[in-house]
Design a protein around this motif. Structure first.
Motif, short mmCIF file in Angstrom:
data_model
loop_
_atom_site.label_atom_id
_atom_site.label_comp_id
_atom_site.label_asym_id
_atom_site.label_seq_id
_atom_site.Cartn_x
_atom_site.Cartn_y
_atom_site.Cartn_z
N ASP A 1 0.86 -1.18 0.00
CA ASP A 1 0.00 0.00 0.00
C ASP A 1 0.90 1.23 0.00
OD1 ASP A 1 0.97 0.15 2.61
OD2 ASP A 1 -0.89 -0.53 3.52
N LYS A 2 0.31 2.41 0.14
CA LYS A 2 1.10 3.64 0.09
C LYS A 2 2.09 3.71 1.24
CE LYS A 2 -2.31 6.34 -2.49
NZ LYS A 2 -3.18 7.54 -2.51
N ASN A 3 1.69 3.26 2.42
CA ASN A 3 2.63 3.23 3.53
C ASN A 3 3.77 2.25 3.27
OD1 ASN A 3 1.23 5.12 5.10
ND2 ASN A 3 -0.12 3.56 5.96
N GLY A 4 3.44 1.16 2.58
CA GLY A 4 4.47 0.18 2.24
C GLY A 4 5.50 0.75 1.28
N LEU A 5 5.06 1.64 0.40
CA LEU A 5 6.00 2.29 -0.52
C LEU A 5 6.99 3.16 0.25
CD1 LEU A 5 6.55 2.46 -3.57
CD2 LEU A 5 5.13 4.51 -3.62
N LYS A 6 6.50 3.84 1.27
CA LYS A 6 7.40 4.64 2.11
C LYS A 6 8.33 3.73 2.90
CE LYS A 6 4.00 8.34 2.73
NZ LYS A 6 3.15 9.06 3.72
N GLU A 7 7.77 2.62 3.39
CA GLU A 7 8.60 1.70 4.16
C GLU A 7 9.68 1.07 3.29
OE1 GLU A 7 8.02 -2.12 7.17
OE2 GLU A 7 6.31 -0.86 6.61
N LEU A 8 9.36 0.81 2.02
CA LEU A 8 10.36 0.30 1.09
C LEU A 8 11.54 1.25 0.99
CD1 LEU A 8 11.35 -1.66 -1.11
CD2 LEU A 8 9.88 -0.44 -2.74
N ALA A 9 11.24 2.54 0.89
CA ALA A 9 12.31 3.54 0.82
C ALA A 9 13.16 3.52 2.08
CB ALA A 9 11.71 4.93 0.61
N HIS A 10 12.53 3.37 3.25
CA HIS A 10 13.28 3.35 4.50
C HIS A 10 14.11 2.08 4.64
CE1 HIS A 10 11.62 7.02 6.01
NE2 HIS A 10 10.38 6.58 5.94
N VAL A 11 13.58 0.95 4.14
CA VAL A 11 14.36 -0.30 4.17
C VAL A 11 15.62 -0.13 3.34
CG1 VAL A 11 14.39 -2.72 3.50
CG2 VAL A 11 12.35 -1.77 4.55
N ILE A 12 15.49 0.50 2.18
CA ILE A 12 16.64 0.70 1.29
C ILE A 12 17.66 1.63 1.94
CG2 ILE A 12 17.34 1.71 -0.91
CD1 ILE A 12 14.63 0.69 -2.02
N VAL A 13 17.17 2.71 2.57
CA VAL A 13 18.07 3.66 3.23
C VAL A 13 18.83 3.00 4.37
CG1 VAL A 13 18.12 5.71 4.69
CG2 VAL A 13 16.80 5.72 2.57
N SER A 14 18.13 2.14 5.14
CA SER A 14 18.74 1.56 6.34
C SER A 14 19.52 0.29 6.06
CB SER A 14 17.65 1.25 7.37
OG SER A 14 16.74 0.31 6.87
N SER A 15 19.63 -0.10 4.79
CA SER A 15 20.33 -1.32 4.44
C SER A 15 21.69 -1.01 3.82
CB SER A 15 19.50 -2.15 3.44
OG SER A 15 20.26 -3.21 2.93
N ASP A 16 22.71 -1.69 4.31
CA ASP A 16 24.05 -1.57 3.73
C ASP A 16 24.36 -2.73 2.79
OD1 ASP A 16 24.58 0.75 5.19
OD2 ASP A 16 25.24 -0.40 6.93
N TYR A 17 23.35 -3.53 2.49
CA TYR A 17 23.59 -4.76 1.74
C TYR A 17 23.82 -4.50 0.25
CZ TYR A 17 23.14 -9.70 0.60
OH TYR A 17 23.38 -10.96 0.18
N GLY A 18 23.42 -3.35 -0.24
CA GLY A 18 23.59 -3.05 -1.66
C GLY A 18 22.33 -3.31 -2.46
#
Length: 306
Positions: free
Chosen positions: A176-193
Motif C-alpha cells: 500500500d502507500k505506507n508500504g511504498l514509504k517503508e520500502l524507501a526506508h528499508v533501502i536507506v537503512s540497508s548496507d547490503y547493496g
C-alpha cells in the motif's frame, strides 16, 4: 547517473512486443522481464484494484532493472485496455548511484512520471515501433530535492536495522502507500547493496524470483517479517486457484510448514478426512449387515417349510 528506458506493450493494432529496449541488452534479460510480465498478466485485474502500482527491481547479468506493470492511458482499435511493462535499465557502473537515489525515485515516480516511457511515445504512430533503441538518460544528483536528504537522515528507521537482508532473509512489507514509504526506508537503512525486490507480488512471483524485499498482493497490513516473528498472511481469494487449496502444498512449502495456523488447518482437514472415511465405512457396513439378516431369515423360512 545514466540509464536507458524500456517499454513492453501493444499499440492500436499490433499485439504485445518489445517497443523500446536499452541498447546491447541481452535476450536473456528480455526473457526475464517477459516472465515477470506474464506472471503479472495472470492477475492484472487484481493488481488494478490496488491503490498503488507494482514495482520491481531485478538484477540480471550486467544490468539492473527498475520496472512497473499496469494500465496505460491507451486502448486498442477494439476498445480494450492496453497494459504495459515499462521502466529503466541501469548499467553496472551506476548501480551504487542507483541504489543511493532509489528512495528519491520511490518518493517521486508517481508525480514525476519517472518510469513512464509511454509518455514519450506518439501513440498513433506506435504500430511501427519495434525494438527501438533507447537513448541515454540522466538523473542529475545535484538537483535532487529535499526528499532524499530527509529520508537519509530519518533516525526512526535507521535505528531499525534490517539484518535479515545481510543474512539472506527476505523482508516483508505491506502493499500500500505506507508500504511504498517503508520500502524507501528499508533501502536507506540497508548496507547490503542493490537487491531484488517486488512491491506487489503473487505467490508465483515469489517462487520464480529471488526477491529480498517483498510486498504481497492483497497484503496491506503494517506487519513486517523478521527473524523473531514469522508472519505469513493469507493471499486473497481472487488470486488463488484450485491448486493453492491442495493440502499437500501446506506440507511441501518450506515456509508454510512452520505457520501454526496452517498446521491447525492441516490437522482439521486431516480430521475431516478421517471422519469422512469413517462415515464411508459405516455406509458400506450397514447395507451388508442388513443383507446378511435378510439372508438368515430366508434360510430359517426354508428350513421350516422343509
Amino acid at each position: 547517473m545514466k540509464y536507458q528506458e524500456l517499454l513492453y506493450s501493444r499499440s492500436l493494432s499490433k499485439d504485445y512486443r518489445w517497443m523500446i529496449v536499452p541498447p546491447k541488452i541481452s535476450s536473456d534479460s528480455l526473457k526475464l522481464l517477459n516472465q515477470l510480465y506474464n506472471l503479472y498478466d495472470k492477475y492484472k485485474n487484481a493488481f488494478c484494484k490496488s491503490p498503488v502500482l507494482p514495482l520491481y527491481c531485478l538484477n540480471h547479468l550486467q544490468t539492473t532493472f527498475l520496472v512497473s506493470c499496469g494500465l496505460s492511458n491507451h486502448k486498442d482499435k477494439d476498445g480494450r485496455n492496453i497494459y504495459h511493462l515499462q521502466g529503466i535499465s541501469i548499467p553496472p557502473e551506476y548501480r551504487r548511484h542507483f541504489w543511493f537515489i532509489l528512495p528519491w525515485i520511490l518518493a517521486n515516480y508517481d508525480g514525476e512520471n519517472l518510469l513512464n516511457t509511454w509518455r514519450k511515445v506518439d501513440f498513433p504512430a506506435a504500430d511501427d515501433i519495434v525494438r527501438r533503441a533507447s537513448e541515454d538518460c540522466f538523473f542529475k544528483l545535484d538537483l535532487l530535492d529535499k526528499s532524499l536528504a530527509e529520508l537519509i537522515k530519518t533516525s526512526k528507521f535507521t535505528l531499525e536495522r534490517f539484518d535479515e537482508l545481510s543474512i539472506g532473509e527476505p523482508v516483508y512489507i505491506p502493499f500500500d502507500k505506507n508500504g511504498l514509504k517503508e520500502l524507501a526506508h528499508v533501502i536507506v537503512s540497508s548496507d547490503y547493496g542493490c537487491v531484488n525486490f517486488a512491491f506487489g507480488a503473487t505467490p508465483e512471483m515469489i517462487r520464480a524470483f529471488d526477491f529480498k524485499i517483498i510486498a504481497k498482493l492483497g497484503d496491506n497490513s503494517n506487519m513486517r517479517l523478521n527473524r523473531r516473528t514469522r508472519i505469513t498472511e493469507s493471499v486473497p481469494s481472487f488470486i488463488l486457484d484450485e491448486r493453492d487449496k491442495d493440502t499437500r502444498e501446506l506440507v511441501d512449502d518450506p515456509i508454510d510448514r512452520f505457520d501454526p495456523r496452517k498446521k491447525d488447518n492441516l490437522k482439521n482437514q486431516s480430521k475431516m478426512v478421517r471422519r469422512n472415511n469413517s462415515f464411508h465405512l459405516f455406509d458400506q457396513f450397514v447395507p451388508r449387515f442388513l443383507s446378511i439378516l435378510r439372508l438368515g431369515k430366508k434360510l430359517k423360512r426354508s428350513k421350516k417349510s422343509g
